[in-house]
Design an enzyme around this catalytic site. Structure first.
Site, PDB file in Angstrom:
ATOM      1  N   PRO A   1      -9.700  19.906   8.549  1.00  0.00           N
ATOM      2  CA  PRO A   1      -8.418  19.225   8.366  1.00  0.00           C
ATOM      3  C   PRO A   1      -7.661  18.996   9.670  1.00  0.00           C
ATOM      4  O   PRO A   1      -7.797  19.753  10.637  1.00  0.00           O
ATOM      5  CB  PRO A   1      -7.619  20.207   7.482  1.00  0.00           C
TER       6      PRO A   1
ATOM      7  N   VAL B   1      -1.881  20.541   8.281  1.00  0.00           N
ATOM      8  CA  VAL B   1      -1.612  20.929   6.893  1.00  0.00           C
ATOM      9  C   VAL B   1      -0.403  21.862   6.897  1.00  0.00           C
ATOM     10  O   VAL B   1      -0.368  22.828   7.675  1.00  0.00           O
ATOM     11  CB  VAL B   1      -2.806  21.697   6.267  1.00  0.00           C
TER      12      VAL B   1
ATOM     13  N   TYR C   1      -8.208  28.410  20.503  1.00  0.00           N
ATOM     14  CA  TYR C   1      -8.288  28.040  19.075  1.00  0.00           C
ATOM     15  C   TYR C   1      -9.339  26.941  18.901  1.00  0.00           C
ATOM     16  O   TYR C   1     -10.194  27.024  18.004  1.00  0.00           O
ATOM     17  CB  TYR C   1      -6.920  27.578  18.553  1.00  0.00           C
TER      18      TYR C   1
ATOM     19  N   GLY D   1      -1.438  29.478   1.752  1.00  0.00           N
ATOM     20  CA  GLY D   1      -1.953  28.208   2.249  1.00  0.00           C
ATOM     21  C   GLY D   1      -3.183  27.648   1.530  1.00  0.00           C
ATOM     22  O   GLY D   1      -3.258  27.616   0.295  1.00  0.00           O
TER      23      GLY D   1
ATOM     24  N   THR E   1      -4.253  34.670   0.191  1.00  0.00           N
ATOM     25  CA  THR E   1      -2.866  35.083  -0.043  1.00  0.00           C
ATOM     26  C   THR E   1      -1.870  33.997   0.355  1.00  0.00           C
ATOM     27  O   THR E   1      -0.669  34.159   0.156  1.00  0.00           O
ATOM     28  CB  THR E   1      -2.538  36.358   0.765  1.00  0.00           C
TER      29      THR E   1
ATOM     30  N   GLY F   1      -9.082  34.749   2.545  1.00  0.00           N
ATOM     31  CA  GLY F   1      -7.746  34.328   2.971  1.00  0.00           C
ATOM     32  C   GLY F   1      -7.036  33.586   1.854  1.00  0.00           C
ATOM     33  O   GLY F   1      -6.587  32.447   2.027  1.00  0.00           O
TER      34      GLY F   1
HETATM   35  P1  NDP Z   1      -2.154  30.359   6.323  1.00  0.00           P
HETATM   36  O1  NDP Z   1      -1.588  31.153   7.435  1.00  0.00           O
HETATM   37  O2  NDP Z   1      -1.231  29.750   5.330  1.00  0.00           O
HETATM   38  O3  NDP Z   1      -3.254  31.214   5.542  1.00  0.00           O
HETATM   39  C1  NDP Z   1      -4.218  31.962   6.239  1.00  0.00           C
HETATM   40  C2  NDP Z   1      -4.940  32.903   5.295  1.00  0.00           C
HETATM   41  O4  NDP Z   1      -5.946  33.608   6.051  1.00  0.00           O
HETATM   42  C3  NDP Z   1      -4.020  33.941   4.677  1.00  0.00           C
HETATM   43  O5  NDP Z   1      -4.369  34.143   3.325  1.00  0.00           O
HETATM   44  C4  NDP Z   1      -4.317  35.199   5.485  1.00  0.00           C
HETATM   45  O6  NDP Z   1      -4.175  36.351   4.653  1.00  0.00           O
HETATM   46  C5  NDP Z   1      -5.796  34.994   5.829  1.00  0.00           C
HETATM   47  N1  NDP Z   1      -6.189  35.762   7.008  1.00  0.00           N
HETATM   48  C6  NDP Z   1      -5.782  35.581   8.278  1.00  0.00           C
HETATM   49  N2  NDP Z   1      -6.306  36.538   9.069  1.00  0.00           N
HETATM   50  C7  NDP Z   1      -7.066  37.336   8.266  1.00  0.00           C
HETATM   51  C8  NDP Z   1      -7.845  38.485   8.475  1.00  0.00           C
HETATM   52  N3  NDP Z   1      -7.968  39.030   9.688  1.00  0.00           N
HETATM   53  N4  NDP Z   1      -8.471  39.051   7.429  1.00  0.00           N
HETATM   54  C9  NDP Z   1      -8.339  38.524   6.198  1.00  0.00           C
HETATM   55  N5  NDP Z   1      -7.639  37.421   5.922  1.00  0.00           N
HETATM   56  C10 NDP Z   1      -6.991  36.839   6.950  1.00  0.00           C
HETATM   57  O7  NDP Z   1      -3.012  29.205   7.042  1.00  0.00           O
HETATM   58  P2  NDP Z   1      -3.910  27.999   6.469  1.00  0.00           P
HETATM   59  O8  NDP Z   1      -4.037  28.072   5.011  1.00  0.00           O
HETATM   60  O9  NDP Z   1      -3.417  26.774   7.084  1.00  0.00           O
HETATM   61  O10 NDP Z   1      -5.306  28.353   7.183  1.00  0.00           O
HETATM   62  C11 NDP Z   1      -6.509  28.488   6.475  1.00  0.00           C
HETATM   63  C12 NDP Z   1      -7.646  27.977   7.337  1.00  0.00           C
HETATM   64  O11 NDP Z   1      -7.457  26.576   7.577  1.00  0.00           O
HETATM   65  C13 NDP Z   1      -7.748  28.618   8.716  1.00  0.00           C
HETATM   66  O12 NDP Z   1      -9.116  28.839   9.003  1.00  0.00           O
HETATM   67  C14 NDP Z   1      -7.174  27.541   9.654  1.00  0.00           C
HETATM   68  O13 NDP Z   1      -7.686  27.644  10.947  1.00  0.00           O
HETATM   69  C15 NDP Z   1      -7.629  26.295   8.945  1.00  0.00           C
HETATM   70  N6  NDP Z   1      -6.917  25.072   9.283  1.00  0.00           N
HETATM   71  C16 NDP Z   1      -5.566  24.975   9.084  1.00  0.00           C
HETATM   72  C17 NDP Z   1      -4.912  23.808   9.394  1.00  0.00           C
HETATM   73  C18 NDP Z   1      -3.440  23.652   9.272  1.00  0.00           C
HETATM   74  O14 NDP Z   1      -2.871  22.727   9.893  1.00  0.00           O
HETATM   75  N7  NDP Z   1      -2.757  24.463   8.478  1.00  0.00           N
HETATM   76  C19 NDP Z   1      -5.656  22.646   9.893  1.00  0.00           C
HETATM   77  C20 NDP Z   1      -7.051  22.863  10.078  1.00  0.00           C
HETATM   78  C21 NDP Z   1      -7.653  24.034   9.755  1.00  0.00           C
HETATM   79  P3  NDP Z   1      -3.513  37.748   5.102  1.00  0.00           P
HETATM   80  O15 NDP Z   1      -2.505  37.447   6.158  1.00  0.00           O
HETATM   81  O16 NDP Z   1      -2.942  38.290   3.830  1.00  0.00           O
HETATM   82  O17 NDP Z   1      -4.663  38.560   5.589  1.00  0.00           O
HETATM   83  C1  8X3 Z   2      -5.141  23.216  12.731  1.00  0.00           C
HETATM   84  C2  8X3 Z   2      -4.959  21.810  13.193  1.00  0.00           C
HETATM   85  O1  8X3 Z   2      -4.323  20.325  15.151  1.00  0.00           O
HETATM   86  O2  8X3 Z   2      -2.967  22.325  14.755  1.00  0.00           O
HETATM   87  O3  8X3 Z   2      -6.453  23.602  12.852  1.00  0.00           O
HETATM   88  O4  8X3 Z   2      -5.178  22.516  15.663  1.00  0.00           O
HETATM   89  S1  8X3 Z   2      -4.334  21.753  14.768  1.00  0.00           S
END
Ligand code: NDP
Ligand code: 8X3
Length: 250
Positions: A181, A184, A151, A11, A9, A7
């Site tokens: 986290p 974010v 989730y 975040g 691409t 993932g």
């Molecule tokens: P983004 O949406 O910015 O990034 C998510 C990434 O995951 C993208 O690169 C996307 O790539 C990839 N992805 C999603 N689904 C698939 C799939 N089926 N196959 C391959 N790649 C996939 O979100 P974040 O950076 O915030 O999320 C990253 C991780 O952090 C997640 O596990 C999320 O649950 C976790 N997280 C996020 C928080 C937040 O508040 N943002 C807090 C806590 C945890 P593409 O679409 O190109 O496939």
């Molecule tokens: C992402 C954080 O609080 O939106 O995992 O679930 S929250």
């Protein structure tokens, strides 16, 4: 040194790939959005003069995962770090009105995708005799909040898998760490609210959320501890967020 980040691409994954690249690692990046992946790959190569292998696949599809991992050339197999980051939340509905398709996307990505990746990469790490898996969990894997039901369940599963992996991989010199986290600011909320940008922006209204780079720095820090040190589990929050539901806003 090689870091493999799922993932990448957007975040957290993108920022994590960048910090490892900046520090001289060769990088394996993945994601479904091929164009973004290729652009990012070229950018990393020219900016940091490192090698990048981009693998375009969906972590939910076991066949795609198997074929991507088996396509990794021999000289890319000394993987030091796998960051199981690809994941998402879809929707924020109460359980009785939950959308089954959303539930399945979350379970298939956050739990099954992480398992498919781990199952396919760990044999390579075992044959190398070293490795480190960093699982990106969430505060949603430690607490449950209203309408977060599925989730939260997927991230609680990541929490359990993180602990289980650490036990099973201990004899193989493979470290396992979870980073959990709070809020974010990435594309996370845009994805959760299915492209509704206004609703997504509201999530962070009046508060300073974490940046993807804050998590990337933490991933890099845990991955670069001395060989005898493992960080098991980290919860990292914005300073204005005490837990999943308590936030100070202006
Ligand atoms: P983004 O949406 O910015 O990034 C998510 C990434 O995951 C993208 O690169 C996307 O790539 C990839 N992805 C999603 N689904 C698939 C799939 N089926 N196959 C391959 N790649 C996939 O979100 P974040 O950076 O915030 O999320 C990253 C991780 O952090 C997640 O596990 C999320 O649950 C976790 N997280 C996020 C928080 C937040 O508040 N943002 C807090 C806590 C945890 P593409 O679409 O190109 O496939
Ligand atoms: C992402 C954080 O609080 O939106 O995992 O679930 S929250």
């Amino acid at each position: 040194m090689i870091a493999f980040i799922t993932g990448s691409t957007a975040g957290i994954g993108k920022a994590t790939a960048e910090i490892f690249a900046k520090n001289g690692y060769d990088i394996i990046i993945t994601g479904r959005r091929k164009e973004r992946l290729q652009e990012f790959s070229s950018e990393l190569k020219s900016k940091y003069k490192i090698d990048v292998l981009d693998l375009n696949f969906d972590v939910r599809d076991l066949k795609q995962v198997e074929s991507a991992i088996s396509s990794i050339p021999e000289n890319w197999k000394k993987i030091n770090v796998l960051v199981n980051n690809a994941g998402l939340a879809v929707g924020l509905n109460n359980i009785q009105e939950g959308i089954i398709e959303d539930w399945e996307r979350m379970i298939d990505t956050n739990v099954k995708g992480l398992l498919y990746m781990t199952r396919n990469v760990t044999p390579i790490m075992i044959s190398n005799g070293f490795g480190h898996i960093v699982n990106i969990g969430s505060i949603a894997g430690k607490e449950v909040y209203a309408n977060g039901n599925v989730y939260c369940a997927t991230k609680h599963a990541v929490d359990a898998l993180n602990k289980g992996m650490r036990i099973d991989l201990l004899p193989h010199n493979i470290k396992v760490t979870a980073i959990n986290p709070g809020m974010v600011d990435t594309e996370f909320s845009i994805v959760r609210f299915k492209g509704d940008n206004d609703r997504a922006k509201n999530v962070y209204k009046g508060m300073q959320p974490l940046k993807a780079e804050d998590i990337a720095e933490t991933v890099y820090w845990v991955a670069t501890r001395p060989a005898h040190v493992n960080i098991n589990d980290i919860i990292i929050m914005p300073s204005v967020q005490a837990n999943a539901t308590t936030t100070i806003r202006k």
